[in-house]
Design a protein around this motif. Structure first.
Motif, mmCIF file in Angstrom:
data_model
loop_
_atom_site.group_PDB
_atom_site.id
_atom_site.type_symbol
_atom_site.label_atom_id
_atom_site.label_comp_id
_atom_site.label_asym_id
_atom_site.label_seq_id
_atom_site.Cartn_x
_atom_site.Cartn_y
_atom_site.Cartn_z
ATOM 1 N N ALA A 64 0.855 -1.190 0.000
ATOM 2 C CA ALA A 64 0.000 0.000 0.000
ATOM 3 C C ALA A 64 0.893 1.242 0.000
ATOM 4 C CB ALA A 64 -0.897 -0.007 1.236
ATOM 5 N N PRO A 65 0.391 2.345 -0.522
ATOM 6 C CA PRO A 65 1.192 3.571 -0.496
ATOM 7 C C PRO A 65 1.390 4.074 0.933
ATOM 8 C CG PRO A 65 -0.990 4.010 -1.394
ATOM 9 C CD PRO A 65 -0.903 2.539 -1.167
ATOM 10 N N TYR A 66 2.573 4.619 1.205
ATOM 11 C CA TYR A 66 2.827 5.250 2.507
ATOM 12 C C TYR A 66 2.368 6.698 2.483
ATOM 13 C CZ TYR A 66 6.689 8.058 0.828
ATOM 14 O OH TYR A 66 7.428 8.985 0.154
ATOM 15 N N ALA A 67 2.331 7.285 1.277
ATOM 16 C CA ALA A 67 1.838 8.656 1.087
ATOM 17 C C ALA A 67 0.758 8.585 0.018
ATOM 18 C CB ALA A 67 2.960 9.582 0.638
ATOM 19 N N ASP A 68 -0.392 9.176 0.305
ATOM 20 C CA ASP A 68 -1.504 9.114 -0.643
ATOM 21 C C ASP A 68 -2.222 10.457 -0.636
ATOM 22 O OD1 ASP A 68 -3.533 8.398 -2.350
ATOM 23 O OD2 ASP A 68 -4.097 6.592 -1.235
ATOM 24 N N GLU A 69 -1.704 11.369 -1.448
ATOM 25 C CA GLU A 69 -2.218 12.727 -1.533
ATOM 26 C C GLU A 69 -2.643 13.005 -2.976
ATOM 27 O OE1 GLU A 69 -2.624 14.515 1.117
ATOM 28 O OE2 GLU A 69 -1.495 13.226 2.484
ATOM 29 N N PRO A 70 -3.485 14.015 -3.199
ATOM 30 C CA PRO A 70 -3.898 14.332 -4.570
ATOM 31 C C PRO A 70 -2.734 14.750 -5.476
ATOM 32 C CG PRO A 70 -5.286 15.468 -2.966
ATOM 33 C CD PRO A 70 -4.169 14.822 -2.208
ATOM 34 N N TYR A 71 -1.625 15.199 -4.885
ATOM 35 C CA TYR A 71 -0.474 15.676 -5.645
ATOM 36 C C TYR A 71 0.678 14.667 -5.691
ATOM 37 C CZ TYR A 71 0.991 16.685 -0.896
ATOM 38 O OH TYR A 71 1.289 16.568 0.449
ATOM 39 N N TYR A 72 0.576 13.533 -4.949
ATOM 40 C CA TYR A 72 1.677 12.563 -4.912
ATOM 41 C C TYR A 72 1.227 11.298 -4.198
ATOM 42 C CZ TYR A 72 6.316 10.587 -4.042
ATOM 43 O OH TYR A 72 7.416 9.765 -4.014
ATOM 44 N N VAL A 73 1.540 10.163 -4.787
ATOM 45 C CA VAL A 73 1.328 8.874 -4.133
ATOM 46 C C VAL A 73 2.688 8.180 -4.122
ATOM 47 C CG1 VAL A 73 0.203 6.616 -4.263
ATOM 48 C CG2 VAL A 73 -1.089 8.694 -4.823
ATOM 49 N N GLY A 74 3.136 7.799 -2.920
ATOM 50 C CA GLY A 74 4.462 7.201 -2.783
ATOM 51 C C GLY A 74 4.405 5.798 -2.206
ATOM 52 N N PHE A 75 5.213 4.922 -2.786
ATOM 53 C CA PHE A 75 5.338 3.541 -2.328
ATOM 54 C C PHE A 75 6.781 3.303 -1.903
ATOM 55 C CE2 PHE A 75 2.003 3.628 -5.477
ATOM 56 C CZ PHE A 75 1.015 2.826 -4.948
ATOM 57 N N ARG A 76 6.988 2.513 -0.872
ATOM 58 C CA ARG A 76 8.332 2.097 -0.471
ATOM 59 C C ARG A 76 8.416 0.585 -0.605
ATOM 60 N NH1 ARG A 76 8.718 6.200 4.109
ATOM 61 N NH2 ARG A 76 9.690 7.938 3.015
ATOM 62 N N VAL A 77 9.413 0.156 -1.340
ATOM 63 C CA VAL A 77 9.685 -1.265 -1.525
ATOM 64 C C VAL A 77 11.154 -1.444 -1.143
ATOM 65 C CG1 VAL A 77 9.723 -3.192 -3.139
ATOM 66 C CG2 VAL A 77 8.007 -1.384 -3.397
ATOM 67 N N GLY A 78 11.393 -1.993 0.041
ATOM 68 C CA GLY A 78 12.762 -2.045 0.559
ATOM 69 C C GLY A 78 13.239 -0.629 0.790
ATOM 70 N N ASP A 79 14.417 -0.284 0.261
ATOM 71 C CA ASP A 79 14.905 1.089 0.408
ATOM 72 C C ASP A 79 14.674 1.905 -0.863
ATOM 73 O OD1 ASP A 79 16.852 -0.035 -1.204
ATOM 74 O OD2 ASP A 79 18.546 0.655 -0.003
ATOM 75 N N GLN A 80 13.824 1.407 -1.747
ATOM 76 C CA GLN A 80 13.470 2.097 -2.992
ATOM 77 C C GLN A 80 12.125 2.792 -2.831
ATOM 78 O OE1 GLN A 80 15.243 1.797 -6.246
ATOM 79 N NE2 GLN A 80 14.025 3.635 -6.436
ATOM 80 N N GLU A 81 12.033 4.036 -3.305
ATOM 81 C CA GLU A 81 10.756 4.743 -3.321
ATOM 82 C C GLU A 81 10.305 4.909 -4.759
ATOM 83 O OE1 GLU A 81 8.565 8.874 -2.003
ATOM 84 O OE2 GLU A 81 10.298 8.165 -0.885
ATOM 85 N N ILE A 82 9.035 4.625 -4.995
ATOM 86 C CA ILE A 82 8.435 4.842 -6.300
ATOM 87 C C ILE A 82 7.277 5.801 -6.074
ATOM 88 C CG2 ILE A 82 7.216 3.791 -8.246
ATOM 89 C CD1 ILE A 82 8.830 1.187 -7.395
ATOM 90 N N GLY A 83 7.349 6.959 -6.712
ATOM 91 C CA GLY A 83 6.340 7.988 -6.532
ATOM 92 C C GLY A 83 5.570 8.242 -7.809
ATOM 93 N N LEU A 84 4.288 8.493 -7.668
ATOM 94 C CA LEU A 84 3.412 8.829 -8.792
ATOM 95 C C LEU A 84 3.087 10.306 -8.722
ATOM 96 C CD1 LEU A 84 0.960 5.795 -8.455
ATOM 97 C CD2 LEU A 84 3.127 5.902 -9.720
ATOM 98 N N ASP A 85 3.366 11.035 -9.804
ATOM 99 C CA ASP A 85 3.163 12.479 -9.838
ATOM 100 C C ASP A 85 2.117 12.825 -10.898
ATOM 101 O OD1 ASP A 85 3.253 15.234 -10.061
ATOM 102 O OD2 ASP A 85 5.429 15.336 -10.288
ATOM 103 N N PRO A 86 0.896 13.183 -10.481
ATOM 104 C CA PRO A 86 -0.132 13.511 -11.460
ATOM 105 C C PRO A 86 0.096 14.851 -12.171
ATOM 106 C CG PRO A 86 -0.945 13.966 -9.270
ATOM 107 C CD PRO A 86 0.408 13.298 -9.106
ATOM 108 N N ASN A 87 1.072 15.631 -11.701
ATOM 109 C CA ASN A 87 1.397 16.907 -12.336
ATOM 110 C C ASN A 87 2.689 16.837 -13.139
ATOM 111 O OD1 ASN A 87 -0.825 18.428 -11.174
ATOM 112 N ND2 ASN A 87 0.213 18.074 -9.235
ATOM 113 N N GLY A 88 3.292 15.674 -13.185
ATOM 114 C CA GLY A 88 4.586 15.518 -13.852
ATOM 115 C C GLY A 88 4.584 15.931 -15.313
ATOM 116 N N HIS A 89 3.583 15.492 -16.070
ATOM 117 C CA HIS A 89 3.537 15.853 -17.487
ATOM 118 C C HIS A 89 3.426 17.369 -17.665
ATOM 119 C CE1 HIS A 89 2.316 11.549 -17.848
ATOM 120 N NE2 HIS A 89 3.163 11.633 -18.844
#
Length: 117
Positions: free
Chosen positions: A29-54
């Motif tokens: 599950a995401p550790y951060a779940d906001e309208p501007y960013y959703v972040g996942f941690r898998v081990g010491d790797q973070e994968i973030g989703l940015d809906p404003n990136g484009h």
């Protein structure tokens, strides 16, 4: 000091669909779940989703090296021939980020975090 690429930010157009897909594929599950960013941690790797990136010019995922001093590392990269794509910017929670492009068009980010994780 460089702590390696530990964060990857992915620009997404549909945050809800991307959140569901990444949660299923990553198995966490995401550790951060906001309208501007959703972040996942898998081990010491973070994968973030940015809906404003484009909207900010991201055309694909960007890997971020965790560094002790983002401004100093940015200056070193520019001195070495990299082009600044995003100068030092506060991205929240005490984190500073910058993005550079190498002469071949490859993108790399630098992220300074208080905990350097």
């Amino acid at each position: 000091m460089n702590h390696g690429i530990k964060t990857i930010i992915v620009p997404v157009r549909d945050l809800d669909a991307a959140r569901a897909l990444y949660e299923t594929v990553l198995g966490v599950a995401p550790y951060a779940d906001e309208p501007y960013y959703v972040g996942f941690r898998v081990g010491d790797q973070e994968i973030g989703l940015d809906p404003n990136g484009h909207n900010h010019g991201m055309t694909g995922p960007v890997g971020y090296c965790h560094v002790g001093d983002v401004a100093a590392v940015l200056a070193q990269a520019v001195d070495a021939g990299w082009r600044t794509r995003q100068g030092v910017k506060d991205v929240g929670a005490g984190q500073l980020a910058a993005v550079v492009e190498d002469p071949s068009g490859n993108i790399l980010g630098f992220l300074e975090r208080k905990d350097l994780s």
